[in-house]
Write a protein that holds these residues in place. Structure first.
Motif, PDB file in Angstrom:
ATOM      1  N   LEU A 195       0.817  -1.212   0.000  1.00 42.33           N
ATOM      2  CA  LEU A 195       0.000   0.000   0.000  1.00 42.33           C
ATOM      3  C   LEU A 195       0.849   1.260   0.000  1.00 42.33           C
ATOM      4  CD1 LEU A 195      -2.990  -0.855   2.357  1.00 42.33           C
ATOM      5  CD2 LEU A 195      -2.987  -0.623  -0.135  1.00 42.33           C
ATOM      6  N   GLY A 196       1.948   1.245   0.719  1.00 39.72           N
ATOM      7  CA  GLY A 196       2.783   2.435   0.813  1.00 39.72           C
ATOM      8  C   GLY A 196       4.176   2.201   0.271  1.00 39.72           C
ATOM      9  N   GLY A 197       4.917   3.302   0.208  1.00 43.63           N
ATOM     10  CA  GLY A 197       6.249   3.236  -0.354  1.00 43.63           C
ATOM     11  C   GLY A 197       7.365   3.350   0.654  1.00 43.63           C
ATOM     12  N   ALA A 198       7.079   3.126   1.902  1.00 47.49           N
ATOM     13  CA  ALA A 198       8.124   3.209   2.931  1.00 47.49           C
ATOM     14  C   ALA A 198       8.534   1.790   3.343  1.00 47.49           C
ATOM     15  CB  ALA A 198       7.614   4.007   4.125  1.00 47.49           C
ATOM     16  N   GLY A 199       9.240   1.706   4.448  1.00 48.24           N
ATOM     17  CA  GLY A 199       9.589   0.400   5.020  1.00 48.24           C
ATOM     18  C   GLY A 199      10.306  -0.514   4.061  1.00 48.24           C
ATOM     19  N   HIS A 200       9.683  -1.654   3.792  1.00 46.63           N
ATOM     20  CA  HIS A 200      10.320  -2.679   2.962  1.00 46.63           C
ATOM     21  C   HIS A 200      10.643  -2.174   1.556  1.00 46.63           C
ATOM     22  CE1 HIS A 200       9.937  -5.666   6.002  1.00 46.63           C
ATOM     23  NE2 HIS A 200       8.619  -5.636   5.995  1.00 46.63           N
ATOM     24  N   VAL A 201       9.778  -1.336   1.008  1.00 46.21           N
ATOM     25  CA  VAL A 201       9.995  -0.846  -0.357  1.00 46.21           C
ATOM     26  C   VAL A 201      11.236   0.042  -0.418  1.00 46.21           C
ATOM     27  CG1 VAL A 201       9.023   0.536  -2.227  1.00 46.21           C
ATOM     28  CG2 VAL A 201       7.565  -1.067  -0.972  1.00 46.21           C
ATOM     29  N   LEU A 202      11.448   0.861   0.601  1.00 45.67           N
ATOM     30  CA  LEU A 202      12.602   1.757   0.611  1.00 45.67           C
ATOM     31  C   LEU A 202      13.860   1.114   1.180  1.00 45.67           C
ATOM     32  CD1 LEU A 202      11.038   5.162   1.711  1.00 45.67           C
ATOM     33  CD2 LEU A 202      11.691   4.420  -0.585  1.00 45.67           C
ATOM     34  N   ARG A 203      13.700   0.240   2.167  1.00 45.68           N
ATOM     35  CA  ARG A 203      14.869  -0.347   2.832  1.00 45.68           C
ATOM     36  C   ARG A 203      15.339  -1.643   2.200  1.00 45.68           C
ATOM     37  NH1 ARG A 203      11.849   0.472   7.641  1.00 45.68           N
ATOM     38  NH2 ARG A 203      11.563  -1.764   7.642  1.00 45.68           N
ATOM     39  N   ASP A 204      14.426  -2.555   1.965  1.00 37.28           N
ATOM     40  CA  ASP A 204      14.801  -3.910   1.557  1.00 37.28           C
ATOM     41  C   ASP A 204      14.868  -4.106   0.041  1.00 37.28           C
ATOM     42  OD1 ASP A 204      14.885  -4.768   4.268  1.00 37.28           O
ATOM     43  OD2 ASP A 204      12.705  -4.964   4.251  1.00 37.28           O
ATOM     44  N   LEU A 205      13.895  -3.580  -0.664  1.00 43.00           N
ATOM     45  CA  LEU A 205      13.812  -3.834  -2.103  1.00 43.00           C
ATOM     46  C   LEU A 205      15.031  -3.342  -2.882  1.00 43.00           C
ATOM     47  CD1 LEU A 205      12.330  -4.998  -4.495  1.00 43.00           C
ATOM     48  CD2 LEU A 205      10.944  -2.904  -4.582  1.00 43.00           C
ATOM     49  N   PRO A 206      15.553  -2.144  -2.630  1.00 43.93           N
ATOM     50  CA  PRO A 206      16.731  -1.711  -3.405  1.00 43.93           C
ATOM     51  C   PRO A 206      17.921  -2.676  -3.271  1.00 43.93           C
ATOM     52  CG  PRO A 206      15.748   0.170  -2.322  1.00 43.93           C
ATOM     53  CD  PRO A 206      15.055  -1.054  -1.778  1.00 43.93           C
ATOM     54  N   GLY A 207      18.162  -3.176  -2.084  1.00 48.85           N
ATOM     55  CA  GLY A 207      19.257  -4.127  -1.888  1.00 48.85           C
ATOM     56  C   GLY A 207      19.008  -5.444  -2.599  1.00 48.85           C
ATOM     57  N   LEU A 208      17.769  -5.916  -2.571  1.00 44.94           N
ATOM     58  CA  LEU A 208      17.430  -7.156  -3.274  1.00 44.94           C
ATOM     59  C   LEU A 208      17.626  -6.998  -4.781  1.00 44.94           C
ATOM     60  CD1 LEU A 208      14.187  -8.135  -1.340  1.00 44.94           C
ATOM     61  CD2 LEU A 208      16.412  -9.266  -1.206  1.00 44.94           C
ATOM     62  N   ARG A 254      -1.021   4.187  -6.488  1.00 47.70           N
ATOM     63  CA  ARG A 254      -1.707   4.553  -7.733  1.00 47.70           C
ATOM     64  C   ARG A 254      -3.112   5.035  -7.419  1.00 47.70           C
ATOM     65  NH1 ARG A 254       0.520   3.337 -12.480  1.00 47.70           N
ATOM     66  NH2 ARG A 254      -1.555   3.312 -13.407  1.00 47.70           N
ATOM     67  N   ILE A 255      -3.537   6.098  -8.058  1.00 48.53           N
ATOM     68  CA  ILE A 255      -4.844   6.686  -7.789  1.00 48.53           C
ATOM     69  C   ILE A 255      -5.967   5.684  -8.038  1.00 48.53           C
ATOM     70  CG2 ILE A 255      -5.094   7.755 -10.072  1.00 48.53           C
ATOM     71  CD1 ILE A 255      -6.277   9.172  -6.661  1.00 48.53           C
ATOM     72  N   GLU A 256      -5.825   4.829  -9.049  1.00 46.10           N
ATOM     73  CA  GLU A 256      -6.873   3.843  -9.332  1.00 46.10           C
ATOM     74  C   GLU A 256      -7.068   2.889  -8.154  1.00 46.10           C
ATOM     75  OE1 GLU A 256      -4.143   3.579 -13.039  1.00 46.10           O
ATOM     76  OE2 GLU A 256      -4.012   4.407 -11.035  1.00 46.10           O
ATOM     77  N   VAL A 257      -5.966   2.517  -7.522  1.00 47.78           N
ATOM     78  CA  VAL A 257      -6.046   1.598  -6.386  1.00 47.78           C
ATOM     79  C   VAL A 257      -6.636   2.315  -5.181  1.00 47.78           C
ATOM     80  CG1 VAL A 257      -4.681   0.176  -4.803  1.00 47.78           C
ATOM     81  CG2 VAL A 257      -4.168   0.174  -7.253  1.00 47.78           C
ATOM     82  N   ILE A 258      -6.211   3.529  -4.942  1.00 50.76           N
ATOM     83  CA  ILE A 258      -6.760   4.325  -3.836  1.00 50.76           C
ATOM     84  C   ILE A 258      -8.265   4.486  -4.005  1.00 50.76           C
ATOM     85  CG2 ILE A 258      -6.760   6.627  -2.783  1.00 50.76           C
ATOM     86  CD1 ILE A 258      -3.689   6.688  -3.512  1.00 50.76           C
TER      87      ILE A 258
END
Length: 120
Positions: free
Chosen positions: A71-84, A106-110
């Motif tokens: 749902l959001g762009g913090a946490g795993h998306v900012l910390r873990d995904l770039p390293g993976l 995405r606005i459609e999902v919101i």
């Protein structure tokens, strides 16, 4: 040439947790039958992103779009995904994985979640 999409999600110990992701994959295939859709998980479930990247690379896939199903762009998306992603790029330099913004931004999902909340 088909489009390759990776639905990347957190994962959970209960395998039923991934049922909605499988439904999303079915919807993508119904809308675009030539698209290849794969699931990958951060933890608890298989395949991991690196396992999936190895499979894609071995089958000759050159490009894939990674869609974070968060749902959001913090946490795993900012910390873990770039390293993976960096690790996958180092291991499989011929495979280009392009990460998208989290689907929940995405606005459609919101709007769809807002409509669903009002329908309850």
């Amino acid at each position: 040439m088909s489009d390759n999409i990776i639905l990347f999600a957190h994962g959970a110990r209960d395998p039923r947790w991934a049922d909605p992701l499988r439904e999303i994959a079915k919807e993508i295939l119904a809308l675009s039958p030539s698209t290849t859709v794969e699931l990958a998980f951060l933890e608890f479930m298989e395949p991991s992103l690196s396992t999936l990247a190895a499979k894609l690379d071995a089958s000759g896939v050159k490009t894939a779009r990674l869609v974070p199903v968060f749902l959001g762009g913090a946490g795993h998306v900012l910390r873990d995904l770039p390293g993976l992603l960096e690790s996958c790029r180092a291991q499989f330099p011929e495979l280009q994985i392009e990460a998208q913004a989290p689907v929940g931004q995405r606005i459609e999902v919101i709007q769809a979640i807002a409509r669903a909340a009002l329908a309850v």
